[in-house]
Design an enzyme around this catalytic site. Structure first.
Site, PDB file in Angstrom:
ATOM      1  N   HIS A 205       0.808  -1.217   0.000  1.00 56.07           N
ATOM      2  CA  HIS A 205       0.000   0.000   0.000  1.00 56.07           C
ATOM      3  C   HIS A 205       0.846   1.273   0.000  1.00 56.07           C
ATOM      4  CE1 HIS A 205      -3.803   1.764  -0.181  1.00 56.07           C
ATOM      5  NE2 HIS A 205      -4.210   1.684   1.076  1.00 56.07           N
TER       6      HIS A 205
ATOM      7  N   ASP B 191      -2.233   1.812  -4.572  1.00 56.95           N
ATOM      8  CA  ASP B 191      -3.465   2.224  -3.903  1.00 56.95           C
ATOM      9  C   ASP B 191      -4.539   1.155  -4.050  1.00 56.95           C
ATOM     10  OD1 ASP B 191      -2.368   4.635  -3.096  1.00 56.95           O
ATOM     11  OD2 ASP B 191      -2.930   5.645  -4.958  1.00 56.95           O
TER      12      ASP B 191
END
Length: 421
Positions: A393, A397
């Site tokens: 992450h 995204d």
């Protein structure tokens, strides 16, 4: 005479250090260029390291068990002045770690002591009556106090019944377990982690600490693929001489999705993102001892289903026989883990550094599902599978991570049953 430094070689893209397992040569021994002189372990593979020059092993700088960074000196080799830059190997001396040719040893007696090593269990005169043991096997036997009698009782799995490194390590592992059980009696069993398990544990912790793991899940309808494989699997085995599993279908879909979403085919180095040109997909393979290893299919997007199937089967066999090279374990840009082979429906896999994504595929199960048709909806039995996509992450995204795994599912669901292989 001149001297040159032999350094720890680089054995993989993300491998920055190695552990000295054993020296196959001792100080003062003659060595030839490309002859194995020591064994090094990394978190991915155990491999024998060849000499960079021919000459005399003048000094060993790294002790057994020591962890050495890539590029650091591990030994000093004394070479002739005119050979320090362009050495020639000694003629007609086979690599002792792989040669078990008794006739060669008898025809070249001056090399016998070099091949057998100081700790040889066999006198050259008795080679016809006793088995040949490689220097690596003999070194392990010495370190683990395996007597000549015990060594003779080990069943060798190599050609001609020769004892391999795996054979003696399996014997030692069973012997230690027997000793511990005998001493512990009725108490809890104490199991010592092997070296590979320790390194896997450390790498998994490192990955969780480095990457911000997030996992997205998608259910895919694999009915077309299941029916297609059932239809062609017998003909495929008859024609190709091997079975076709579901894995090549998964790899093909992942490779297509990586082309659609190239920002999943990246790695992270510090604060820089490296966008990879090649699509190299690692496939996690479970070993007999419970450990995992991840051989890499290079340029997976350029292979068809037949090519993928053959490559996957070849790497899986070589992995389980401990015959993978360092080259076959490096360069991965994305990884697949088939947890469905263990009956699991889903999981949250850990990213292989420095990659940014890994896909786990669960077991394929029959489920009732709504089927849409021009005349209305109906209930039917479909073959469903859950895909679990873990991604970093920091650089991926949720939108990209979610769209990527959905695209993989789309490719699986839209598989053309008219495909000819």
């Amino acid at each position: 005479m001149a001297t040159v430094e032999m350094v720890m070689p680089k054995m993989g893209e993300s491998i920055m250090e190695g552990t000295i397992l054993s020296w196959l040569k001792k100080e003062g021994d003659l060595i030839e260029q490309d002859e194995s002189v020591l064994e090094v372990a990394t978190d991915k593979v155990d491999t024998e390291v060849p000499a960079t020059h021919a000459g005399v092993l003048k000094k060993i700088l790294a002790k057994e068990g020591e962890i050495i960074e890539v590029g650091k000196p591990i030994a000093i080799i004394e070479v002739k002045e005119d050979e320090s830059d362009d050495p020639d190997p000694l003629p007609e001396l086979d690599n002792p770690s792989v040669s078990d040719d008794k006739e060669l040893l008898q025809d070249v007696p001056e090399y016998t002591s070099l091949i057998l090593g100081k700790a040889s269990y066999d006198d050259p005169a008795n080679l016809e009556e006793k088995r040949f043991y490689s220097p690596l096997v003999q070194s392990i036997a010495n370190q683990e106090n395996v007597s000549a009698g015990e060594l003779a009782e080990i069943s060798g799995t190599a050609k001609g019944g020769r004892v391999t490194k795996k054979d003696i390590l399996d014997y030692i592992s069973k012997r230690e377990a027997t000793q511990i059980a005998s001493e512990a009696g009725q108490t809890d069993e104490i199991l010592e982690m092997d070296r590979m398990r320790k390194m896997i544990a450390q790498r998994m912790l490192d990955s969780k600490n480095i990457s911000a793991h997030v996992t997205s899940f998608v259910e895919a309808d694999l009915t077309n693929i299941v029916l297609y494989r059932n239809k062609i699997k017998d003909a495929f085995q008859a024609k190709q001489g091997e079975k076709i599993t579901f894995t090549p279908f998964f790899i093909e879909a992942i490779a297509k999705a990586l082309k659609d979403f190239p920002m999943m085919n990246i790695s992270v180095e510090g604060d820089k993102i490296i966008k990879k040109k090649a699509i190299n997909i690692g496939v996690a393979v479970a070993l007999a001892n419970g450990n995992l290893i991840v051989p890499v299919i290079k340029n997976a997007d350029k292979l068809d289903l037949v090519g993928l199937s053959k490559k996957i089967n070849e790497l899986a066999i070589r992995a389980r026989e401990n015959r993978l090279s360092a080259e076959e374990l490096k360069g991965g840009t994305y990884t697949l883990s088939n947890i469905g082979s263990f009956g699991n429906i889903m999981g949250t896999p850990i990213i292989v550094q420095p990659q940014v994504g890994i896909l786990a595929v669960g077991t394929i199960t029959k489920k009732p599902a709504v089927i849409e048709s021009p005349t209305g909806d109906m209930i039917g039995i479909r073959h469903k599978m859950i895909l679990s996509h873990s991604y970093d992450h920091r650089v991926v995204d949720g939108a990209l991570g979610g769209m990527f795994v959905k695209k993989v599912a789309d490719y699986l669901e839209s598989f053309d049953m008219k495909t000819v292989i």
